[in-house]
Design a protein around this motif. Structure first.
Motif, PDB file in Angstrom:
ATOM      1  N   VAL A 133      -0.467   4.221  -8.887  1.00 12.87           N
ATOM      2  CA  VAL A 133      -2.095   4.342  -8.683  1.00 12.87           C
ATOM      3  C   VAL A 133      -2.046   5.415 -10.240  1.00 12.87           C
ATOM      4  O   VAL A 133      -2.433   6.623  -9.923  1.00 12.87           O
ATOM      5  CB  VAL A 133      -2.477   5.064  -8.042  1.00 12.87           C
ATOM      6  N   ASP A 134      -3.651   4.855 -10.840  1.00  6.89           N
ATOM      7  CA  ASP A 134      -3.826   5.785 -12.341  1.00  6.89           C
ATOM      8  C   ASP A 134      -4.787   5.744 -12.276  1.00  6.89           C
ATOM      9  O   ASP A 134      -5.847   4.846 -12.065  1.00  6.89           O
ATOM     10  CB  ASP A 134      -3.267   4.801 -13.506  1.00  6.89           C
ATOM     11  N   TYR A 135      -5.359   7.723 -12.193  1.00  6.75           N
ATOM     12  CA  TYR A 135      -6.788   8.120 -11.683  1.00  6.75           C
ATOM     13  C   TYR A 135      -7.238   8.573 -13.401  1.00  6.75           C
ATOM     14  O   TYR A 135      -6.368   9.073 -14.131  1.00  6.75           O
ATOM     15  CB  TYR A 135      -6.888   9.010 -11.771  1.00  6.75           C
ATOM     16  N   PRO A 136      -8.255   7.714 -13.897  1.00  2.00           N
ATOM     17  CA  PRO A 136      -9.779   7.329 -13.136  1.00  2.00           C
ATOM     18  C   PRO A 136     -10.047   6.043 -13.687  1.00  2.00           C
ATOM     19  O   PRO A 136     -10.880   6.080 -12.664  1.00  2.00           O
ATOM     20  CB  PRO A 136     -10.874   8.569 -13.951  1.00  2.00           C
ATOM     21  N   SER A 178      -8.400   5.103  -3.523  1.00  4.39           N
ATOM     22  CA  SER A 178      -6.668   4.834  -4.076  1.00  4.39           C
ATOM     23  C   SER A 178      -5.987   5.561  -3.911  1.00  4.39           C
ATOM     24  O   SER A 178      -4.642   5.003  -3.525  1.00  4.39           O
ATOM     25  CB  SER A 178      -6.784   3.879  -4.787  1.00  4.39           C
ATOM     26  N   VAL A 179      -5.828   7.026  -4.042  1.00  5.42           N
ATOM     27  CA  VAL A 179      -4.984   7.673  -4.303  1.00  5.42           C
ATOM     28  C   VAL A 179      -4.690   8.279  -2.826  1.00  5.42           C
ATOM     29  O   VAL A 179      -3.367   8.119  -2.169  1.00  5.42           O
ATOM     30  CB  VAL A 179      -5.201   8.728  -5.308  1.00  5.42           C
ATOM     31  N   ALA A 180      -5.999   8.391  -1.859  1.00  8.26           N
ATOM     32  CA  ALA A 180      -5.824   9.675  -1.004  1.00  8.26           C
ATOM     33  C   ALA A 180      -4.556   8.940   0.110  1.00  8.26           C
ATOM     34  O   ALA A 180      -4.201   9.538   0.726  1.00  8.26           O
ATOM     35  CB  ALA A 180      -6.989   9.623  -0.424  1.00  8.26           C
ATOM     36  N   PRO A 181      -4.542   7.328   0.218  1.00 15.35           N
ATOM     37  CA  PRO A 181      -3.539   7.340   1.405  1.00 15.35           C
ATOM     38  C   PRO A 181      -2.004   7.217   1.481  1.00 15.35           C
ATOM     39  O   PRO A 181      -1.136   6.550   2.256  1.00 15.35           O
ATOM     40  CB  PRO A 181      -3.512   5.518   1.433  1.00 15.35           C
TER      41      PRO A 181
END
Length: 191
Positions: A145-148, A154-157
């Motif tokens: 999962v890439d931010y931004p 999408s990252v928190a789970p």
């Protein structure tokens, strides 16, 4: 005979090139659970963040993702760090081990097996190389999962505490998942 040796060399060269499409991370080997083990894993995924504050050089932070709060992301490696979301310029989370290396080995063996196809290998070998390389590339990117590009929701789970840090939690007692460290530098988030 000469054409078979040339075909083998071409297969090895082309299969080596598929590694260029693989996702690169520095997840410690043995840290991530496999996809099937993920529901039972109580630890967070591995996250790598690039952070920069005004007037300060960029800093890289990596470790287990503990939680994402309203204004901070919590990462533990040697100790728990709270990083302001506003300071994060980019990040990559590896949620689980993809086992793309195993798939790559199968593609390599399948490509070599086309030698038994005789003259038809001019058709079957490229199909193995193209299709296999695409499959390995997709597999290496699945758990990332890439931010931004994707937001914090999408990252928190994949955090140890997906709903955020519980109230009253003694933060000094939070330690990283035990594992034997040896870094992967090429490949993917494999276990």
């Amino acid at each position: 005979m000469r054409s078979r040796k040339g075909a083998i060399c071409a297969a090895v060269l082309l299969l080596s090139l598929f590694a260029l499409g693989c996702a690169v991370t520095t997840v410690p080997r043995g840290y991530l659970a496999g996809a099937s083990d993920l529901p039972a894993d109580v630890y967070g995924g591995w996250i790598e963040l690039t952070c920069s504050s005004v007037g300060k050089p960029a800093v890289r932070v990596s470790g287990e993702l503990i939680a994402v709060g309203g204004d901070s992301v919590y990462v533990v490696n040697d100790s728990l760090r709270a990083i302001a979301l506003a300071d994060v310029t980019s990040g990559r989370l590896a949620a689980y081990g993809s086992d793309a290396i195993g798939l790559g080995v199968l593609v390599f063996v399948g490509t070599l097996s086309t030698i038994s196809n005789g003259a038809w290998l001019v058709f079957t070998m490229p199909m193995w190389i193209i299709g296999g390389s695409a499959a390995v590339s997709v597999r290496t990117h699945e758990p990332l999962v890439d931010y931004p590009h994707r937001g914090w929701s999408s990252v928190a789970p994949f955090a140890r505490y997906p709903q955020g840090l519980p109230p009253g939690l003694d933060r000094s007692r939070i330690k990283i998942k035990p594992f034997v460290s040896s870094r992967l530098t090429l490949g993917e988030a494999a276990r």
